[in-house]
Scaffold this active site. Structure first.
Site, short mmCIF file in Angstrom:
data_model
loop_
_atom_site.label_atom_id
_atom_site.label_comp_id
_atom_site.label_asym_id
_atom_site.label_seq_id
_atom_site.Cartn_x
_atom_site.Cartn_y
_atom_site.Cartn_z
N ASP A 183 -1.86 6.65 6.45
CA ASP A 183 -2.90 5.73 5.99
C ASP A 183 -3.19 4.79 7.16
O ASP A 183 -2.35 3.98 7.54
CB ASP A 183 -2.37 4.95 4.77
CG ASP A 183 -3.32 3.85 4.30
OD1 ASP A 183 -4.35 3.63 4.95
OD2 ASP A 183 -3.01 3.21 3.27
N LYS A 212 -12.16 -2.14 6.78
CA LYS A 212 -11.37 -3.04 7.63
C LYS A 212 -11.84 -3.01 9.08
O LYS A 212 -11.77 -3.99 9.76
CB LYS A 212 -9.89 -2.65 7.57
CG LYS A 212 -9.35 -2.44 6.16
CD LYS A 212 -8.80 -3.69 5.52
CE LYS A 212 -8.56 -3.57 4.02
NZ LYS A 212 -7.67 -2.52 3.58
N TRP A 249 0.84 -1.21 0.00
CA TRP A 249 0.00 0.00 0.00
C TRP A 249 0.87 1.25 0.00
O TRP A 249 0.57 2.23 -0.68
CB TRP A 249 -0.98 -0.01 1.18
CG TRP A 249 -1.94 -1.16 1.11
CD1 TRP A 249 -2.05 -2.19 2.01
CD2 TRP A 249 -2.90 -1.43 0.07
NE1 TRP A 249 -3.02 -3.07 1.58
CE2 TRP A 249 -3.55 -2.64 0.41
CE3 TRP A 249 -3.26 -0.78 -1.11
CZ2 TRP A 249 -4.56 -3.20 -0.38
CZ3 TRP A 249 -4.26 -1.34 -1.91
CH2 TRP A 249 -4.89 -2.53 -1.54
C1 LIG Z 1 -7.03 -2.11 2.13
C2 LIG Z 1 -6.02 -1.05 2.24
C3 LIG Z 1 -5.90 -0.02 1.28
C4 LIG Z 1 -6.76 0.03 0.04
O1 LIG Z 1 -8.01 0.46 0.36
P1 LIG Z 1 -9.13 0.70 -0.77
O2 LIG Z 1 -10.24 1.30 0.03
O3 LIG Z 1 -9.45 -0.66 -1.32
O4 LIG Z 1 -8.59 1.60 -1.80
C5 LIG Z 1 -4.97 0.97 1.49
N1 LIG Z 1 -4.16 0.96 2.58
C6 LIG Z 1 -4.23 -0.02 3.51
C7 LIG Z 1 -3.32 0.04 4.69
C8 LIG Z 1 -5.16 -1.04 3.37
O5 LIG Z 1 -5.24 -2.01 4.31
#
Ligand SMILES: *Cc1c(COP(=O)(O)O)cnc(C)c1O
Length: 357
Positions: free
Chosen positions: A166, A190, A99
């Protein structure tokens, strides 16, 4: 048979969230209409949006000067939105996984990116240390929890430049000092809500005017000024997010979640470390994620991988396959996962060891 849901994302949500959402799909706030068929400008939905933003602020102790916004597009859109809003001449990134790499790639479209450190040399199984954040960067970007590799930055770091994080997979899992960050963002799927809504916590005074064109939808200011109602927000996921936030508040808030998460993760890491058949992919305890726990068959036991997977599946475990880039197993232990699910997995591992030693 009872199922134990260890999916990494979309992933387990509180039963409370699922039931309240199911009710509102049929009859929302006594309107006699589904939450899917009322205007986002109706007083009932505006109340949902306002309350969700307020609870977000209360639960995380968000200081004055920050806004909470809900948008579409997923965390992946944030990879571009961050540089659109903050990039002037140079950005700094920490590379801790797939990511992070995607975020770096988007930023490179805007100009110079200084990757200050990376753990790619060891398949991202640790968090880099001892690096220096350049003081001339416009911002420094980190991925606090690396969902795929099971590493986590479990503390709020000091940064000489605006810190952007993030937190897709660890938001609300532990207390955070929001004042240390300029922007925190994440996809909701998540630890918060069904897929479709993305959150951002934005320090308002870091946003400035640009001499280049920025699409309206990609400006944080657009969403802040319109209270996340510039366009139609993802109404149903926002409703569900409010239910999870309510559940968090009614269950002791973030400190309580954090101690439960430490307890659950402790149970599983202890078993992985004890059980002769398995090995954790992340060796350093400080770097081990509380949310995504990755393990593989120990040296010499690799041929048993499929056999353990099948056995665990027959015992009701769902979603424990590791990401294809890591292999082995990954158990995601998000807020909504009961400790009993972890205990069931631990028992399965013990039984498997008995049978195979
Ligand atoms: C799942 C995830 C993403 C991607 O998220 P989307 O909403 O599918 O774009 C980005 N960063 C992390 C840390 C993730 O776990």
């Amino acid at each position: 048979m009872k199922k134990y849901n260890f999916y990494a994302g979309p992933s387990i949500l509180p039963q409370y969230t699922i039931e309240k959402t199911a009710e509102a799909v049929v009859d929302f706030a006594g309107t006699g209409l589904s939450v899917m068929e009322v205007s986002h400008r109706s007083k009932e939905f505006v109340a949902v949006m306002d309350e969700a933003q307020q609870l977000f602020k209360d639960l995380l102790n968000i200081p004055e000067g920050y806004s909470v916004v809900f948008m579409g597009g997923g965390a992946s859109t944030q990879f571009a939105m961050v540089p659109f809003n903050l990039f002037k001449t140079k950005a700094a990134y920490l590379n801790t996984g797939a990511w992070s790499k995607k975020a770096i790639k988007e930023a490179q479209g805007f100009g110079e990116v200084d990757v200050v450190a990376s753990s790619e040399d060891k398949l991202f199984n640790y968090i880099p240390k001892g690096y220096t954040i350049p003081e001339d960067a416009d911002y420094f970007h980190i991925t606090t929890n690396n969902t795929i590799y099971g590493t986590e930055i479990k503390y709020d770091m000091d940064s000489p430049v605006p810190l952007v994080a993030d937190m897709s997979s660890d938001i609300f899992s532990r207390p955070i000092d929001v004042s240390k960050y300029a922007i925190i963002y994440g996809g909701a799927q998540k630890n918060l809500a069904p897929a479709g809504v993305t959150f951002a916590i934005v320090k308002e005074d870091i946003l400035r005017e640009f001499n280049h064109y920025v699409p309206n939808m990609l400006k944080y200011k657009t969403h802040i000024d319109k209270g996340s109602m510039f366009n139609t927000p993802p109404v149903l996921p926002v409703f569900s997010a409010l239910q999870t936030l309510t559940w968090l508040k009614d269950n002791g808030g973030i400190n309580e979640m954090h101690s439960k998460n430490e307890y659950k993760a402790g149970l599983l890491y202890d078993e992985i470390d004890r059980n002769s058949l398995f090995r954790a992919t992340v060796a350093d305890e400080n770097d081990r994620s509380l949310m995504n726990i990755c393990f593989v068959m120990n040296d010499g036991y690799e041929p048993l991988e499929k056999s353990f997977f099948d056995f665990a599946t027959s015992e009701g475990m769902v979603g424990i396959k590791g990401h294809r880039s890591v292999g082995g197993f990954r158990a995601s232990t998000y807020n909504a996962l009961p400790a009993d699910s972890v205990k069931a997995l631990v028992n399965t591992m013990k039984e498997f060891e008995e049978k195979n030693r």
